[in-house]
Scaffold this motif. Structure first.
Motif, PDB file in Angstrom:
ATOM      1  N   VAL A  27       1.528 -14.180  -1.258  1.00 11.92           N
ATOM      2  CA  VAL A  27       0.931 -12.992  -1.722  1.00 11.92           C
ATOM      3  C   VAL A  27      -0.393 -13.111  -2.284  1.00 11.92           C
ATOM      4  O   VAL A  27      -1.318 -12.447  -1.849  1.00 11.92           O
ATOM      5  CB  VAL A  27       1.965 -12.332  -2.846  1.00 11.92           C
ATOM      6  N   ALA A  28      -0.655 -14.419  -2.932  1.00 12.73           N
ATOM      7  CA  ALA A  28      -2.068 -14.641  -3.415  1.00 12.73           C
ATOM      8  C   ALA A  28      -2.786 -14.684  -2.149  1.00 12.73           C
ATOM      9  O   ALA A  28      -4.051 -14.291  -2.321  1.00 12.73           O
ATOM     10  CB  ALA A  28      -2.064 -15.838  -4.094  1.00 12.73           C
ATOM     11  N   LYS A  29      -2.475 -15.576  -1.298  1.00 13.54           N
ATOM     12  CA  LYS A  29      -3.408 -15.815  -0.115  1.00 13.54           C
ATOM     13  C   LYS A  29      -3.648 -14.385   0.610  1.00 13.54           C
ATOM     14  O   LYS A  29      -4.833 -14.195   0.804  1.00 13.54           O
ATOM     15  CB  LYS A  29      -2.676 -16.686   0.975  1.00 13.54           C
ATOM     16  N   ARG A  30      -2.941 -13.538   0.871  1.00 10.15           N
ATOM     17  CA  ARG A  30      -3.117 -12.288   1.425  1.00 10.15           C
ATOM     18  C   ARG A  30      -3.778 -11.356   0.626  1.00 10.15           C
ATOM     19  O   ARG A  30      -4.813 -10.617   1.143  1.00 10.15           O
ATOM     20  CB  ARG A  30      -1.487 -11.353   1.617  1.00 10.15           C
ATOM     21  N   MET A  31      -3.768 -11.376  -0.748  1.00  8.02           N
ATOM     22  CA  MET A  31      -4.809 -10.694  -1.581  1.00  8.02           C
ATOM     23  C   MET A  31      -6.014 -11.364  -1.856  1.00  8.02           C
ATOM     24  O   MET A  31      -6.781 -10.814  -2.421  1.00  8.02           O
ATOM     25  CB  MET A  31      -3.946 -10.518  -3.087  1.00  8.02           C
ATOM     26  N   CYS A  32      -6.309 -12.697  -1.288  1.00  8.98           N
ATOM     27  CA  CYS A  32      -7.448 -13.342  -1.670  1.00  8.98           C
ATOM     28  C   CYS A  32      -7.746 -13.629  -3.127  1.00  8.98           C
ATOM     29  O   CYS A  32      -8.757 -13.274  -3.612  1.00  8.98           O
ATOM     30  CB  CYS A  32      -8.749 -12.763  -0.909  1.00  8.98           C
ATOM     31  N   ASN A  36      -2.019 -18.188  -9.630  1.00 14.72           N
ATOM     32  CA  ASN A  36      -1.838 -18.000 -11.166  1.00 14.72           C
ATOM     33  C   ASN A  36      -1.910 -16.600 -11.544  1.00 14.72           C
ATOM     34  O   ASN A  36      -1.190 -16.148 -12.277  1.00 14.72           O
ATOM     35  CB  ASN A  36      -2.974 -18.806 -12.065  1.00 14.72           C
ATOM     36  N   THR A  37      -2.535 -15.774 -10.595  1.00 16.57           N
ATOM     37  CA  THR A  37      -2.856 -14.313 -10.818  1.00 16.57           C
ATOM     38  C   THR A  37      -1.506 -13.717 -10.691  1.00 16.57           C
ATOM     39  O   THR A  37      -1.274 -12.699 -11.242  1.00 16.57           O
ATOM     40  CB  THR A  37      -3.839 -13.554  -9.887  1.00 16.57           C
ATOM     41  N   ILE A  38      -0.978 -13.957  -9.524  1.00 16.12           N
ATOM     42  CA  ILE A  38       0.472 -13.339  -9.028  1.00 16.12           C
ATOM     43  C   ILE A  38       1.721 -13.907 -10.060  1.00 16.12           C
ATOM     44  O   ILE A  38       2.060 -13.008 -10.651  1.00 16.12           O
ATOM     45  CB  ILE A  38       0.850 -14.024  -7.830  1.00 16.12           C
ATOM     46  N   LYS A  39       1.397 -15.018 -10.588  1.00 16.24           N
ATOM     47  CA  LYS A  39       2.542 -15.641 -11.661  1.00 16.24           C
ATOM     48  C   LYS A  39       2.031 -14.718 -12.914  1.00 16.24           C
ATOM     49  O   LYS A  39       3.156 -14.184 -13.614  1.00 16.24           O
ATOM     50  CB  LYS A  39       2.219 -16.922 -12.153  1.00 16.24           C
ATOM     51  N   HIS A  40       0.823 -14.382 -13.315  1.00 17.49           N
ATOM     52  CA  HIS A  40       0.564 -13.526 -14.419  1.00 17.49           C
ATOM     53  C   HIS A  40       1.144 -12.274 -14.346  1.00 17.49           C
ATOM     54  O   HIS A  40       1.608 -11.420 -15.363  1.00 17.49           O
ATOM     55  CB  HIS A  40      -0.970 -13.492 -14.858  1.00 17.49           C
ATOM     56  N   ILE A  41       0.963 -11.402 -13.112  1.00 21.18           N
ATOM     57  CA  ILE A  41       1.479 -10.243 -12.726  1.00 21.18           C
ATOM     58  C   ILE A  41       2.958 -10.015 -13.093  1.00 21.18           C
ATOM     59  O   ILE A  41       3.625  -9.191 -13.850  1.00 21.18           O
ATOM     60  CB  ILE A  41       1.171  -9.651 -11.587  1.00 21.18           C
ATOM     61  N   LEU A  42       3.652 -11.052 -12.328  1.00 18.99           N
ATOM     62  CA  LEU A  42       4.868 -11.176 -12.385  1.00 18.99           C
ATOM     63  C   LEU A  42       5.704 -11.356 -13.988  1.00 18.99           C
ATOM     64  O   LEU A  42       6.635 -10.945 -14.154  1.00 18.99           O
ATOM     65  CB  LEU A  42       5.622 -12.208 -11.277  1.00 18.99           C
ATOM     66  N   ASN A  43       4.958 -12.294 -14.620  1.00 22.15           N
ATOM     67  CA  ASN A  43       5.450 -12.568 -15.904  1.00 22.15           C
ATOM     68  C   ASN A  43       4.906 -11.405 -17.049  1.00 22.15           C
ATOM     69  O   ASN A  43       5.162 -11.650 -18.198  1.00 22.15           O
ATOM     70  CB  ASN A  43       4.767 -13.604 -16.522  1.00 22.15           C
ATOM     71  N   GLU A  44       4.214 -10.249 -16.393  1.00 19.81           N
ATOM     72  CA  GLU A  44       3.573  -9.434 -17.183  1.00 19.81           C
ATOM     73  C   GLU A  44       2.723  -9.863 -18.424  1.00 19.81           C
ATOM     74  O   GLU A  44       2.604  -9.237 -19.614  1.00 19.81           O
ATOM     75  CB  GLU A  44       4.860  -8.399 -17.913  1.00 19.81           C
ATOM     76  N   ASP A  45       1.913 -10.928 -18.205  1.00 19.13           N
ATOM     77  CA  ASP A  45       1.164 -11.649 -19.096  1.00 19.13           C
ATOM     78  C   ASP A  45      -0.166 -10.611 -19.390  1.00 19.13           C
ATOM     79  O   ASP A  45      -1.049 -10.809 -20.630  1.00 19.13           O
ATOM     80  CB  ASP A  45       0.580 -12.812 -18.706  1.00 19.13           C
ATOM     81  N   TYR A  46      -0.425  -9.810 -18.611  1.00 19.19           N
ATOM     82  CA  TYR A  46      -1.662  -8.926 -18.662  1.00 19.19           C
ATOM     83  C   TYR A  46      -1.447  -7.641 -19.546  1.00 19.19           C
ATOM     84  O   TYR A  46      -0.306  -7.043 -19.579  1.00 19.19           O
ATOM     85  CB  TYR A  46      -2.478  -8.384 -17.456  1.00 19.19           C
ATOM     86  N   LYS A  47      -2.399  -7.175 -20.603  1.00 22.19           N
ATOM     87  CA  LYS A  47      -2.185  -6.216 -21.286  1.00 22.19           C
ATOM     88  C   LYS A  47      -2.113  -4.898 -20.288  1.00 22.19           C
ATOM     89  O   LYS A  47      -1.501  -3.724 -20.700  1.00 22.19           O
ATOM     90  CB  LYS A  47      -3.162  -5.918 -22.345  1.00 22.19           C
ATOM     91  N   SER A  48      -2.952  -4.758 -19.296  1.00 22.78           N
ATOM     92  CA  SER A  48      -2.825  -3.740 -18.489  1.00 22.78           C
ATOM     93  C   SER A  48      -3.236  -4.189 -16.990  1.00 22.78           C
ATOM     94  O   SER A  48      -3.504  -5.384 -17.064  1.00 22.78           O
ATOM     95  CB  SER A  48      -4.027  -2.758 -18.944  1.00 22.78           C
ATOM     96  N   ILE A  49      -2.961  -3.644 -16.089  1.00 19.16           N
ATOM     97  CA  ILE A  49      -3.311  -3.772 -14.498  1.00 19.16           C
ATOM     98  C   ILE A  49      -4.357  -2.968 -14.028  1.00 19.16           C
ATOM     99  O   ILE A  49      -4.358  -1.818 -14.199  1.00 19.16           O
ATOM    100  CB  ILE A  49      -2.019  -4.092 -13.817  1.00 19.16           C
ATOM    101  N   LYS A  50      -5.175  -3.661 -13.451  1.00 20.50           N
ATOM    102  CA  LYS A  50      -6.362  -3.014 -12.761  1.00 20.50           C
ATOM    103  C   LYS A  50      -5.852  -2.174 -11.603  1.00 20.50           C
ATOM    104  O   LYS A  50      -4.871  -2.672 -10.804  1.00 20.50           O
ATOM    105  CB  LYS A  50      -7.532  -3.837 -12.420  1.00 20.50           C
ATOM    106  N   PHE A  51      -6.289  -0.956 -11.317  1.00 17.27           N
ATOM    107  CA  PHE A  51      -6.000  -0.139 -10.020  1.00 17.27           C
ATOM    108  C   PHE A  51      -6.366  -1.084  -8.936  1.00 17.27           C
ATOM    109  O   PHE A  51      -5.574  -0.718  -7.926  1.00 17.27           O
ATOM    110  CB  PHE A  51      -6.818   1.087 -10.312  1.00 17.27           C
ATOM    111  N   ASP A  52      -7.379  -1.600  -8.773  1.00 16.62           N
ATOM    112  CA  ASP A  52      -7.713  -2.394  -7.613  1.00 16.62           C
ATOM    113  C   ASP A  52      -6.779  -3.309  -7.154  1.00 16.62           C
ATOM    114  O   ASP A  52      -6.610  -3.846  -6.102  1.00 16.62           O
ATOM    115  CB  ASP A  52      -9.292  -2.795  -7.602  1.00 16.62           C
TER     116      ASP A  52
END
Length: 79
Positions: free
Chosen positions: A25-30, A34-50
């Motif tokens: 997924v990370a490769k496909r998203m360039c 770790n970004t994917i891991k943080h999304i899946l673990n809901e580590d971000y306070k918000s998620i960007k629309f892009d």
């Protein structure tokens, strides 16, 4: 549920459905794994629309196709 949790659930379900890893997924998203891991673990306070758009594109989906899931039903989302 939060929007972050809804995105994490949708991403997780798509990864299972398509049998792909966080790395793929990370490769496909360039981006990095770790970004994917943080999304899946809901580590971000918000998620960007892009970021949501990039996730949809990673699965060759339109944004509307990505959002067309029960997790995004308004009665399920805490605003």
């Amino acid at each position: 549920m939060t929007i972050q949790k809804a995105v994490a659930l949708r991403l997780s379900n798509l990864m299972i459905k398509h049998n792909i890893t966080q790395y793929e997924v990370a490769k496909r998203m360039c981006t990095d794994k770790n970004t994917i891991k943080h999304i899946l673990n809901e580590d971000y306070k918000s998620i960007k629309f892009d970021t949501v758009i990039k996730i949809a594109q990673a699965f060759n989906m339109t944004l509307l196709e990505f959002l067309d899931d029960k997790v995004f039903d308004l009665e399920n989302i805490d605003l």
